[in-house]
Every structure is written in C-alpha cells, then in structure tokens.
Enzyme design. Structure first.
Site, PDB file in Angstrom:
ATOM      1  N   GLY A  80       0.782  -1.232   0.000  1.00 29.69           N
ATOM      2  CA  GLY A  80       0.000   0.000   0.000  1.00 29.69           C
ATOM      3  C   GLY A  80       0.813   1.280   0.000  1.00 29.69           C
ATOM      4  O   GLY A  80       0.337   2.325   0.451  1.00 29.69           O
TER       5      GLY A  80
ATOM      6  N   ARG B 242     -15.232 -17.597  -8.858  1.00 25.52           N
ATOM      7  CA  ARG B 242     -14.836 -16.247  -9.288  1.00 25.52           C
ATOM      8  C   ARG B 242     -16.041 -15.317  -9.409  1.00 25.52           C
ATOM      9  O   ARG B 242     -15.990 -14.150  -9.031  1.00 25.52           O
ATOM     10  CB  ARG B 242     -14.131 -16.370 -10.642  1.00 25.52           C
TER      11      ARG B 242
ATOM     12  N   HIS C 130       0.829   1.026 -13.190  1.00 27.30           N
ATOM     13  CA  HIS C 130       1.599  -0.160 -13.591  1.00 27.30           C
ATOM     14  C   HIS C 130       3.092   0.190 -13.559  1.00 27.30           C
ATOM     15  O   HIS C 130       3.489   1.248 -14.061  1.00 27.30           O
ATOM     16  CB  HIS C 130       1.184  -0.615 -14.997  1.00 27.30           C
TER      17      HIS C 130
ATOM     18  N   GLU D 195       9.713   5.260  -5.997  1.00 30.22           N
ATOM     19  CA  GLU D 195      10.110   6.585  -5.489  1.00 30.22           C
ATOM     20  C   GLU D 195      10.145   7.642  -6.582  1.00 30.22           C
ATOM     21  O   GLU D 195       9.722   8.776  -6.379  1.00 30.22           O
ATOM     22  CB  GLU D 195      11.506   6.497  -4.859  1.00 30.22           C
TER      23      GLU D 195
ATOM     24  N   ALA E 284       8.848   7.442  -9.733  1.00 25.53           N
ATOM     25  CA  ALA E 284       7.759   7.512 -10.718  1.00 25.53           C
ATOM     26  C   ALA E 284       6.379   7.306 -10.088  1.00 25.53           C
ATOM     27  O   ALA E 284       5.555   8.222 -10.062  1.00 25.53           O
ATOM     28  CB  ALA E 284       8.001   6.494 -11.829  1.00 25.53           C
TER      29      ALA E 284
HETATM   30  C1  GAR Z   1       3.315  -1.274  -7.340  1.00 31.98           C
HETATM   31  O1  GAR Z   1       4.633  -1.319  -7.822  1.00 31.98           O
HETATM   32  C2  GAR Z   1       2.325  -1.226  -8.479  1.00 31.98           C
HETATM   33  O2  GAR Z   1       2.767  -0.469  -9.565  1.00 31.98           O
HETATM   34  C3  GAR Z   1       2.224  -2.681  -8.837  1.00 31.98           C
HETATM   35  O3  GAR Z   1       2.193  -3.346  -7.593  1.00 31.98           O
HETATM   36  C4  GAR Z   1       2.958  -2.591  -6.643  1.00 31.98           C
HETATM   37  C5  GAR Z   1       2.105  -2.364  -5.404  1.00 31.98           C
HETATM   38  O4  GAR Z   1       2.852  -1.725  -4.393  1.00 31.98           O
HETATM   39  N1  GAR Z   1       1.060  -2.946  -9.639  1.00 31.98           N
HETATM   40  C6  GAR Z   1       1.050  -3.829 -10.637  1.00 31.98           C
HETATM   41  O5  GAR Z   1       1.992  -4.551 -10.888  1.00 31.98           O
HETATM   42  C7  GAR Z   1      -0.252  -3.904 -11.421  1.00 31.98           C
HETATM   43  N2  GAR Z   1      -0.087  -4.669 -12.605  1.00 31.98           N
HETATM   44  P1  GAR Z   1       2.114  -0.970  -3.190  1.00 31.98           P
HETATM   45  O6  GAR Z   1       1.114  -1.954  -2.597  1.00 31.98           O
HETATM   46  O7  GAR Z   1       3.230  -0.675  -2.225  1.00 31.98           O
HETATM   47  O8  GAR Z   1       1.454   0.258  -3.726  1.00 31.98           O
END
Ligand code: GAR
Length: 213
Positions: A12, A66, A110, A178, A180
C-alpha cells in the site's frame, strides 16, 4: 469533491502516496471514501485504518467461485458510492461488469512503461525481474485508464526511471516507486479531481485549465 475508492493487494505504498497527497494538498478536492483489499493481510488495510478510512477485505478465498467473488467486490464498491476507482497495486483482474459500470472512471498504476513489460503475468516484482533480464536501460511507470484488457487501456501519465547495472529486482522496484509511481499516481488523481482530464478513443487529453461546466 472527487470521491475515490482505492483497491489494493499488498504494502500500500501507492495508497500512502495518495493519503499524503490529500493531506499535504498536492491532491485537491479529493476524498478516499473506501479502501478494498483482496488480501486480508495487506499492510495497505492498516494504513487505511490508521487514517480512519473505511477499509474492507473481499477475498476470493471466501467465495466458492470467481463469479461470486466478483459479485461481492462490486457490491462493496457500490456501497462506497465512489465517483472514481483507483487500482493502486491491485493484483487481481477486475470484473468486466465493473469496467462497464465505471467506464473511463477507473485508473491503474503499472510499474513499467506500457506497452513494455505489461499484460497477463506482469505484475509487482515480476515486471522488474523481466526488465533486468531483458537488459533495458530505461524503465518507469504508467498510469492508464482501465478497459476490459490487461494493461491495454488509454495511457494517461508516464515517467521514466534509469536502470542501474547493479540493480536487483527489489532495488529497481523501490526506485520506480520513489521516482515515478508515488509522483504520477497522485498527480493523475489531482488532474481528474480538477476536471481537467478527458478520454477520447484510446487517447487521454489534459486541459491546461479546469474544464468549465
Ligand atoms: C506497485 O509497484 C504497483 O505499480 C504494482 O504493484 C505494486 C504495489 O505496491 N502494480 C502492478 O503490478 C499492477 N499490474 P504498493 O502496494 O506498495 O502500492
């Protein structure tokens, strides 16, 4: 006021960037009305609770199939009555029905420069592993609108990040966050809250000034 629901699966940190952005007013006119995780142990749920943001877990493990999971997820989203949905590290494909009901009102972050290193199977650390394996020199992050495909929706914001020779997937993941993700996701939400964003076909346009209604 733009009411957003944030969908999460893990740590998160992107949710935290949104919370911080609202607090320090780099994101204007926005309220997080709910946080939903598919994973009961997601630290993101704790981050929400710490800020008294209503948080819920809808786990596929609690449903027979699902379709029932998707039904419950959609019901929970509806309960929060959001204007907009933010996928902030939500690592589950969302229901087709949600995409229809919230057309051009869902964005996703992403961790690569789409259309590279995206699509089915590219999520979280796997993206950075693939980037290092391929030997690219520049990666980054993308905020895009969500359509019915995987990472195929209109591209909204992107930011590049340099890959260093000694990077491990974990080190690169952290740098992409950090340099982006934590910048462009809050920025995207702020632009939307200011009414400056519209989608036409597969393109996203940002008005220089607030759109007058
Ligand atoms: C992030 O790097 C986000 O971009 C990626 O999961 C991570 C979650 O981190 N999302 C994907 O890969 C979606 N395809 P966070 O829980 O610390 O925000």
């Amino acid at each position: 006021m733009l009411k957003i629901v944030v969908l999460v699966s893990g740590g998160g940190t992107n949710l935290q960037a949104i919370i911080d952005g609202i607090e320090n007013q780099t994101i204007h006119n926005t309220e997080i009305v709910g946080v939903i995780s598919n994973n009961r142990n997601a630290y993101a749920l704790k981050r929400a609770e710490q800020k008294n943001i209503p948080a819920a877990c809808i786990s596929p493990k609690d449903y027979e199939n699902r379709a029932l999971f998707y039904q419950a997820l959609l019901k929970k989203v509806h309960e929060f009555s959001p204007d907009f949905i933010v996928l902030a590290g939500f690592l589950v494909a969302i229901p087709e029905e949600m995409v229809k009901q919230y057309e051009n009102r869902i964005i996703n972050i992403h961790p690569s420069l789409i259309p590279s290193f995206c699509g089915v199977g590219y999520y979280g650390l796997k993206v950075h592993e693939a980037v290092l394996q391929r030997g690219v020199k520049i990666t980054g992050a993308t905020v895009h609108f969500v359509d019915s495909g995987t990472d195929t929706g209109p591209i909204f914001l992107q930011k590049e990040v340099y890959v260093e020779e000694e990077d491990t997937p974990e080190v690169l993941q952290r740098r992409v966050m950090e340099q982006a993700e934590w910048l462009i996701l809050p920025k995207a939400i702020d632009l939307i809250a200011q009414g400056r964003v519209f989608v036409s076909g597969n393109k996203v346009y940002v008005k220089e000034h607030e759109i007058e209604s």
